[in-house]
Design a protein around this motif. Structure first.
Motif, PDB file in Angstrom:
ATOM      1  N   UNK A  63       3.103   2.850 -10.483  1.00 31.07           N
ATOM      2  CA  UNK A  63       3.865   1.597 -10.493  1.00 31.07           C
ATOM      3  C   UNK A  63       5.353   1.867 -10.711  1.00 31.07           C
ATOM      4  N   UNK A  64       5.678   2.835 -11.550  1.00 30.86           N
ATOM      5  CA  UNK A  64       7.089   3.195 -11.748  1.00 30.86           C
ATOM      6  C   UNK A  64       7.699   3.763 -10.479  1.00 30.86           C
ATOM      7  N   UNK A  65       6.923   4.568  -9.761  1.00 29.19           N
ATOM      8  CA  UNK A  65       7.433   5.228  -8.560  1.00 29.19           C
ATOM      9  C   UNK A  65       7.555   4.265  -7.383  1.00 29.19           C
ATOM     10  N   UNK A  66       6.561   3.419  -7.197  1.00 27.84           N
ATOM     11  CA  UNK A  66       6.574   2.451  -6.089  1.00 27.84           C
ATOM     12  C   UNK A  66       6.019   1.109  -6.588  1.00 27.84           C
ATOM     13  N   UNK A  67       6.894   0.308  -7.176  1.00 32.06           N
ATOM     14  CA  UNK A  67       6.472  -0.948  -7.819  1.00 32.06           C
ATOM     15  C   UNK A  67       5.725  -1.921  -6.911  1.00 32.06           C
ATOM     16  N   UNK A  68       5.959  -1.877  -5.614  1.00 33.98           N
ATOM     17  CA  UNK A  68       5.297  -2.820  -4.715  1.00 33.98           C
ATOM     18  C   UNK A  68       3.776  -2.667  -4.703  1.00 33.98           C
ATOM     19  N   UNK A  69       3.252  -1.552  -5.220  1.00 37.98           N
ATOM     20  CA  UNK A  69       1.792  -1.374  -5.198  1.00 37.98           C
ATOM     21  C   UNK A  69       1.071  -2.461  -5.987  1.00 37.98           C
ATOM     22  N   UNK A  70       1.757  -3.092  -6.925  1.00 39.16           N
ATOM     23  CA  UNK A  70       1.114  -4.149  -7.721  1.00 39.16           C
ATOM     24  C   UNK A  70       0.824  -5.391  -6.879  1.00 39.16           C
ATOM     25  N   UNK A  71       1.375  -5.474  -5.675  1.00 36.92           N
ATOM     26  CA  UNK A  71       1.093  -6.607  -4.788  1.00 36.92           C
ATOM     27  C   UNK A  71      -0.186  -6.392  -3.992  1.00 36.92           C
ATOM     28  N   UNK A  72      -0.741  -5.204  -4.042  1.00 35.77           N
ATOM     29  CA  UNK A  72      -1.957  -4.895  -3.286  1.00 35.77           C
ATOM     30  C   UNK A  72      -3.185  -5.465  -3.975  1.00 35.77           C
ATOM     31  N   UNK A  73      -4.233  -5.678  -3.194  1.00 39.08           N
ATOM     32  CA  UNK A  73      -5.523  -6.052  -3.772  1.00 39.08           C
ATOM     33  C   UNK A  73      -6.023  -4.887  -4.625  1.00 39.08           C
ATOM     34  N   UNK A  74      -6.952  -5.164  -5.505  1.00 39.10           N
ATOM     35  CA  UNK A  74      -7.472  -4.110  -6.379  1.00 39.10           C
ATOM     36  C   UNK A  74      -8.102  -2.950  -5.608  1.00 39.10           C
ATOM     37  N   UNK A  75      -8.946  -3.213  -4.595  1.00 34.96           N
ATOM     38  CA  UNK A  75      -9.527  -2.061  -3.881  1.00 34.96           C
ATOM     39  C   UNK A  75      -8.463  -1.183  -3.218  1.00 34.96           C
ATOM     40  N   UNK A  76      -7.433  -1.792  -2.670  1.00 31.88           N
ATOM     41  CA  UNK A  76      -6.384  -1.010  -2.010  1.00 31.88           C
ATOM     42  C   UNK A  76      -5.503  -0.291  -3.023  1.00 31.88           C
ATOM     43  N   UNK A  77      -5.184  -0.949  -4.092  1.00 32.72           N
ATOM     44  CA  UNK A  77      -4.417  -0.301  -5.158  1.00 32.72           C
ATOM     45  C   UNK A  77      -5.204   0.884  -5.719  1.00 32.72           C
ATOM     46  N   UNK A  78      -6.501   0.704  -5.862  1.00 29.68           N
ATOM     47  CA  UNK A  78      -7.355   1.771  -6.399  1.00 29.68           C
ATOM     48  C   UNK A  78      -7.318   3.013  -5.515  1.00 29.68           C
ATOM     49  N   UNK A  79      -7.209   2.821  -4.205  1.00 26.70           N
ATOM     50  CA  UNK A  79      -7.102   3.974  -3.296  1.00 26.70           C
ATOM     51  C   UNK A  79      -5.894   4.816  -3.675  1.00 26.70           C
ATOM     52  N   UNK A  80      -4.767   4.165  -3.898  1.00 20.87           N
ATOM     53  CA  UNK A  80      -3.539   4.897  -4.216  1.00 20.87           C
ATOM     54  C   UNK A  80      -3.593   5.525  -5.605  1.00 20.87           C
ATOM     55  N   UNK A  81      -4.213   4.852  -6.554  1.00 24.00           N
ATOM     56  CA  UNK A  81      -4.369   5.446  -7.886  1.00 24.00           C
ATOM     57  C   UNK A  81      -5.287   6.651  -7.793  1.00 24.00           C
ATOM     58  N   UNK A  82      -6.381   6.525  -7.043  1.00 23.46           N
ATOM     59  CA  UNK A  82      -7.309   7.640  -6.889  1.00 23.46           C
ATOM     60  C   UNK A  82      -6.614   8.827  -6.236  1.00 23.46           C
ATOM     61  N   UNK A  83      -5.840   8.563  -5.187  1.00 19.29           N
ATOM     62  CA  UNK A  83      -5.109   9.656  -4.538  1.00 19.29           C
ATOM     63  C   UNK A  83      -4.103  10.279  -5.496  1.00 19.29           C
TER      64      UNK A  83
END
Length: 144
Positions: A67-87
């Motif tokens: 979230x600090x690096x790319x704040x816009x990720x908080x606008x994603x749905x949970x499943x899509x945000x989870x992909x980026x957290x997992x990566x």
């Protein structure tokens, strides 16, 4: 009882020291933290609850770093945000940020193209099952 525990912990910090990585103790056994034996050959281990605590801390840290690096990720749905957290968990946030074009596509909501880019990456060649699962989750917006 709480005071007793705190006094014992204070002594153990002094006696054992605190090490933030795995190390070999004075007898050569793999140890972490404050003298915590984890060497399998000597019966050391982590309990399931300790593993869950470590994972919980790691996931929260990766989420916050992302979230600090790319704040816009908080606008994603949970499943899509989870992909980026997992990566981020697997590659580190710095590693994920190398997916510049894919991240741009995700930010633009172009999930089909982003999913294809994920599958054509070195990451996908190195961990194909994981990449297939998470590219599908990104595309479908459904937990895999």
């Amino acid at each position: 009882m709480a005071n007793l525990i705190e006094k014992i912990k204070e002594q153990l910090y002094k006696d054992e020291g605190k090490v933030n990585h795995a190390y070999k103790d004075s007898l050569g056994y793999l140890t972490i933290g404050v003298g915590r034996l984890i060497d399998k050959d000597k019966g050391g281990r982590l309990s399931d609850s300790e593993i869950d605590i470590l994972l919980d801390n790691d996931v929260r840290e990766k989420y916050n770093d992302l979230v600090k690096a790319i704040p816009w990720v908080t606008t994603l749905s949970e499943p899509r945000l989870a992909v980026l957290v997992n990566m981020s968990f697997q590659l580190g946030v710095a590693g994920l940020l190398k997916f510049r074009n894919t991240l741009t596509l995700i930010q633009q909501g172009r999930y089909e193209e982003a999913s294809k880019r994920m599958l054509s990456s070195l990451w996908a060649r190195q961990t194909p099952n994981r990449a297939k699962k998470y590219s599908k989750q990104l595309l479908t917006n459904e937990w895999q």
